[in-house]
Enzyme design. Structure first.
Site, PDB file in Angstrom:
ATOM      1  N   ARG A  44      26.849  35.857  38.127  1.00  0.00           N
ATOM      2  CA  ARG A  44      26.548  34.596  37.438  1.00  0.00           C
ATOM      3  C   ARG A  44      25.423  34.762  36.417  1.00  0.00           C
ATOM      4  NH1 ARG A  44      25.402  31.646  43.041  1.00  0.00           N
ATOM      5  NH2 ARG A  44      27.033  33.148  43.595  1.00  0.00           N
ATOM      6  N   LYS A  71      24.460  45.415  49.784  1.00  0.00           N
ATOM      7  CA  LYS A  71      25.647  44.966  50.516  1.00  0.00           C
ATOM      8  C   LYS A  71      25.773  45.733  51.826  1.00  0.00           C
ATOM      9  CE  LYS A  71      28.697  43.320  46.877  1.00  0.00           C
ATOM     10  NZ  LYS A  71      28.616  41.908  47.275  1.00  0.00           N
TER      11      LYS A  71
HETATM   12  N1  BES Z   1      30.960  40.898  43.473  1.00  0.00           N
HETATM   13  C1  BES Z   1      30.589  39.984  44.473  1.00  0.00           C
HETATM   14  C2  BES Z   1      31.729  39.057  44.914  1.00  0.00           C
HETATM   15  C3  BES Z   1      32.919  39.708  45.530  1.00  0.00           C
HETATM   16  C4  BES Z   1      33.034  39.752  46.905  1.00  0.00           C
HETATM   17  C5  BES Z   1      33.941  40.192  44.771  1.00  0.00           C
HETATM   18  C6  BES Z   1      34.141  40.321  47.485  1.00  0.00           C
HETATM   19  C7  BES Z   1      35.072  40.764  45.352  1.00  0.00           C
HETATM   20  C8  BES Z   1      35.174  40.820  46.718  1.00  0.00           C
HETATM   21  C9  BES Z   1      29.425  39.124  44.016  1.00  0.00           C
HETATM   22  O1  BES Z   1      28.583  39.682  43.076  1.00  0.00           O
HETATM   23  C10 BES Z   1      28.621  38.808  45.217  1.00  0.00           C
HETATM   24  O2  BES Z   1      28.070  39.721  45.764  1.00  0.00           O
HETATM   25  N2  BES Z   1      28.603  37.548  45.596  1.00  0.00           N
HETATM   26  C11 BES Z   1      27.862  37.118  46.736  1.00  0.00           C
HETATM   27  C12 BES Z   1      27.001  35.980  46.267  1.00  0.00           C
HETATM   28  C13 BES Z   1      25.974  35.536  47.237  1.00  0.00           C
HETATM   29  C14 BES Z   1      24.916  36.582  47.443  1.00  0.00           C
HETATM   30  C15 BES Z   1      25.363  34.284  46.695  1.00  0.00           C
HETATM   31  C16 BES Z   1      28.860  36.655  47.792  1.00  0.00           C
HETATM   32  O3  BES Z   1      29.856  36.063  47.430  1.00  0.00           O
HETATM   33  O4  BES Z   1      28.635  36.943  48.950  1.00  0.00           O
HETATM   34 ZN    ZN Z   2      26.994  40.826  43.971  1.00  0.00          ZN
END
Ligand code: BES
Ligand code: ZN
Ligand code: ZN
Length: 475
Positions: free
Chosen positions: A328, A255
């Protein structure tokens, strides 16, 4: 803190808290204080107002509730008493409810009051004495016949929500997958439900391969946690699954934004664990099976790689396009395991799943998905009535093909900057083995956030009140 309902005499030298609806202002002041000429300028009784003064006998705190207060307004108004007016509090607080106070708002008032005792200073050397309310005496004055019952129930609700706050707010070196497993075992013993935890070896033999792939890059051992609450009079079996990523670095797709908030990536797990405890504490006549796949999504030499093809409990191969779409994967195994091993009438998962749901709704509500309209409507309505909003998004088949993989049965990310929450939900749907009643709440925007009660983002316990309302509407 303990509530004493209608004690023979009320304590002197106490803070006396009186709620006032705008329309009842005059009558309430007359009933409780023997006067009704408090200037409109000092106290209007409008929503979110308050007024503190001494009448000689007591320190009085009037809480304005406006015209038509809702569950969450009342919870928050009462939460402010301890969290913001601690200086007014001595040893005793009297929560003094007037005759006209609506009975259905007694629960959020009492639960909210107790929530005000929660504070984030877990690791401070100097504990602030003003914020330790464990010995506080609370006297509740109410003419409702069921006041005692409501007070007991509110205490349990507040306790479950406080647990959910804490599970999210404590840092990820404390809240590890093992911590969640231990929490479940300890709470199961106390509150009365059965807990089974799969270590990685057992998880492997059960075929939970997608779950294990996510955990591979972490020094913290993944734990697949199963909670079973059974009631002899149950006529309904609910299955819950909560995303338990105790920290989400993104994995090798590390991230670049907002990583510091990712201790909250087990907000779904917190809601499911706290709700299971609450249902057991309230001894509700249902059967409840809750699953929390708990892992940390981290990086090391064993971490799963983008483009890896992994297996899953459902027997489907998954191409990993992005290691940050880990939620997921663990939910896929959680859902599949639940459907294959239990006969739940309905299943609901809660997960901080996508940034896309925040892109759509901001921090206002969860994104709701379901393959059954009546389930979706019931969840939406239950949440609305307790201030935990959700809004349905479509599950049209055309979104499903976005997740087609060239090499495997499905891929974990379509790689496009749109419809992220919907395509994630379509991915999950593949793993429910055509269960007829499933719902998914993407709570990324509502599980953790800014509020008037903390200077930093903090847990909200989103889901606990919603699920309780939903379940009670089903029995
Ligand atoms: N944990 C995150 C989603 C999230 C984002 C929760 C902000 C709380 C606040 C999740 O695992 C994630 O990283 N999702 C990605 C998915 C993408 C890589 C397909 C996203 O939403 O950017
Ligand atoms: Zn994630
Ligand atoms: Zn995540």
């Amino acid at each position: 803190m303990q509530f004493k309902v209608n004690p023979k005499s009320i304590s002197e030298k106490a803070l006396r808290v009186i709620p006032v609806l705008e329309k009842d202002k005059k009558a309430v002041l007359l009933e409780k204080l023997g006067e009704n000429n408090l200037s409109e300028l000092l106290f209007s009784a409008k929503k979110d107002t308050s007024y503190a003064f001494s009448n000689g006998d007591h320190l009085i705190l009037l809480i304005g509730l406006g015209e038509n207060p809702e569950y969450k307004n009342v919870e928050n108004a009462y939460r402010r008493v301890l969290s913001k007016n601690a200086a007014l509090v001595e040893k005793v607080v009297v929560l003094d409810f007037p005759l006209s106070f609506p009975e259905d708002l007694l629960e959020p008032a009492l639960a909210g009051f107790q929530l005000g005792a929660y504070s984030l200073g877990f690791f401070k050397k100097e504990k602030d004495k003003k914020t330790d309310f464990s010995k506080l005496k609370v006297e509740v004055i109410s003419t409702f016949k069921s006041a005692k019952e409501i007070a007991e129930r509110a205490e349990k609700i507040a306790e479950a929500k406080t647990d959910a706050f804490e599970l999210v707010d404590l840092p990820p070196n404390e809240i590890t997958p093992e911590y969640l497993a231990d929490w479940a075992k300890k709470t199961g013993k106390k509150s009365g439900f059965h807990v089974t935890v799969f270590d990685p070896k057992k998880a492997k033999s059960e075929g939970l391969e997608a779950f294990l792939a996510v955990g591979r890059g972490s020094a913290k051992t993944p734990q697949f946690i199963i909670l079973e609450y059974r009631h002899p009079k149950a006529r309904y079996h609910l299955g819950l699954v909560g995303k338990g990523v105790t920290f989400d670095t993104g994995g090798l797709n590390v991230k670049t934004q907002g990583m510091v908030h990712m201790k909250s990536d087990m907000g779904g797990a917190a809601a499911v664990l706290a709700t299971t405890k609450l249902i057991a504490e309230l001894n509700l006549p249902i059967n409840l099976t809750s699953i929390v796949p708990a892992v940390e999504n981290a990086i090391d030499k064993d971490a799963y790689l983008p483009s890896e093809v992994i297996g899953s409990h459902a027997g489907l191969s998954i191409e990993v396009i992005d290691t940050d779409a880990e939620g997921r994967l663990i939910l896929a195994d959680g859902l599949s395991y639940l459907v294959k091993n239990y006969k739940a009438d309905q299943i609901i998962d809660l997960a901080t799943l996508t940034g896309s749901s925040i892109g759509t709704f901001g921090y206002e509500c969860a994104a709701l998905f379901s393959n059954k309209d009546s389930l979706s409507e019931a969840l939406q309505k239950a949440g609305m009535s307790v201030g935990e909003k959700s809004w349905a998004l479509p599950m049209w088949e055309s979104y499903r093909s976005e997740m087609d993989s060239e090499v495997a049965d499905i891929k974990n990310y379509h790689g496009k900057p749109f419809a992220g929450a919907i395509t994630a939900a379509k991915f999950l749907e593949v793993f429910i083995h055509e269960h007829p009643e499933w719902a998914h709440l993407d709570i990324a925007g509502v599980a953790f956030g800014d509020s008037e009660f903390a200077k930093t983002k903090s847990g909200t316990a989103y889901g606990v009140s919603l699920l309780l309302r939903f379940i009670e509407g089903n029995i």
